[in-house]
Enzyme design. Structure first.
Site, PDB file in Angstrom:
ATOM      1  N   CYS A 155      -2.269  -0.814   8.029  1.00  8.57           N
ATOM      2  CA  CYS A 155      -1.146   0.013   7.582  1.00  8.57           C
ATOM      3  C   CYS A 155      -1.590   1.470   7.593  1.00  8.57           C
ATOM      4  O   CYS A 155      -2.690   1.788   7.133  1.00  8.57           O
ATOM      5  CB  CYS A 155      -0.720  -0.408   6.178  1.00  8.57           C
ATOM      6  SG  CYS A 155       0.678   0.504   5.512  1.00  8.57           S
ATOM      7  N   GLU A 162       7.384  -3.401   7.860  1.00 12.12           N
ATOM      8  CA  GLU A 162       8.095  -2.141   7.611  1.00 12.12           C
ATOM      9  C   GLU A 162       9.224  -2.325   6.601  1.00 12.12           C
ATOM     10  O   GLU A 162       9.441  -1.465   5.743  1.00 12.12           O
ATOM     11  CB  GLU A 162       8.621  -1.548   8.916  1.00 12.12           C
ATOM     12  CG  GLU A 162       7.548  -1.226   9.949  1.00 12.12           C
ATOM     13  CD  GLU A 162       6.402  -0.375   9.436  1.00 12.12           C
ATOM     14  OE1 GLU A 162       6.596   0.432   8.499  1.00 12.12           O
ATOM     15  OE2 GLU A 162       5.290  -0.512   9.970  1.00 12.12           O
TER      16      GLU A 162
END
Length: 185
Positions: A91, A134
């Site tokens: 991430c 997401e």
């Protein structure tokens, strides 16, 4: 266009539920989308959610082809079936770390594109994983919160080193097993 500052784990914007986008065609939203795409490409990410750039709105951008990118505004995502697969995730908001996360193998999605037109479809594999990752950002969830085995969470360099050592051990063991026995005198 501009490269935006990416919020890192610990920043409160990453832990709140993002607000819906009222008008995807508004000039400030179009500018945000363009900047997010440039930022995602610059950071070599596969996706980027608005909260990651300090904007608590429900939209994310994602890679769609070698150099392309798309956006999903006000997304809704649901699993298709019960099948899950584990996969390694990183991430941009948690730099240098990776973890193994179980996600739905197939998903159904719907939302709006940058022109405000409805889009919907199904995705599987890596695309499904990126969409789920997401979308989690839009709900204030970071991938480590999804992990059920923290022994599969670590620094990218250490995980790569351990994997290389394991592959080398297995290779050496396979060579030893395949090697013919030395003749006895």
């Amino acid at each position: 266009m501009a490269i935006l500052k990416i919020a890192r784990m610990g920043h409160p914007v990453l832990l709140r539920v993002a607000d819906p986008v009222a008008d995807p065609t508004a000039p400030e939203i179009r500018r945000l989308i363009a900047d997010m795409i440039e930022t995602m490409h610059d950071a070599q990410g596969l996706g980027l959610a608005a909260p990651q750039v300090h904007v608590p709105l429900r939209l994310f951008v994602y890679r769609s082809g070698p150099a392309g990118a798309s956006v999903l505004v006000n997304p809704e995502i649901e699993p298709v079936g019960d099948e899950e697969e584990r996969g390694w995730e990183g991430c941009l908001s948690i730099p240098g770390l990776r973890g193994c996360v179980a996600r739905a193998r197939r998903i159904r999605f719907r939302g709006l594109d940058a022109e405000g037109r409805p889009v919907e479809g199904e995705a599987e594999g890596l695309t499904a994983r990126v969409f789920q990752h997401e979308a989690d950002h839009l709900d204030g969830v970071l991938y480590p919160m999804r992990m059920d085995d923290l022994s599969l969470f670590g620094f990218t360099e250490e995980l790569a080193r351990a994997a290389a050592e394991e592959a080398e051990r297995k290779g050496a063991a396979a060579e030893g097993a395949a090697a013919p026995a030395a003749p006895r005198p």
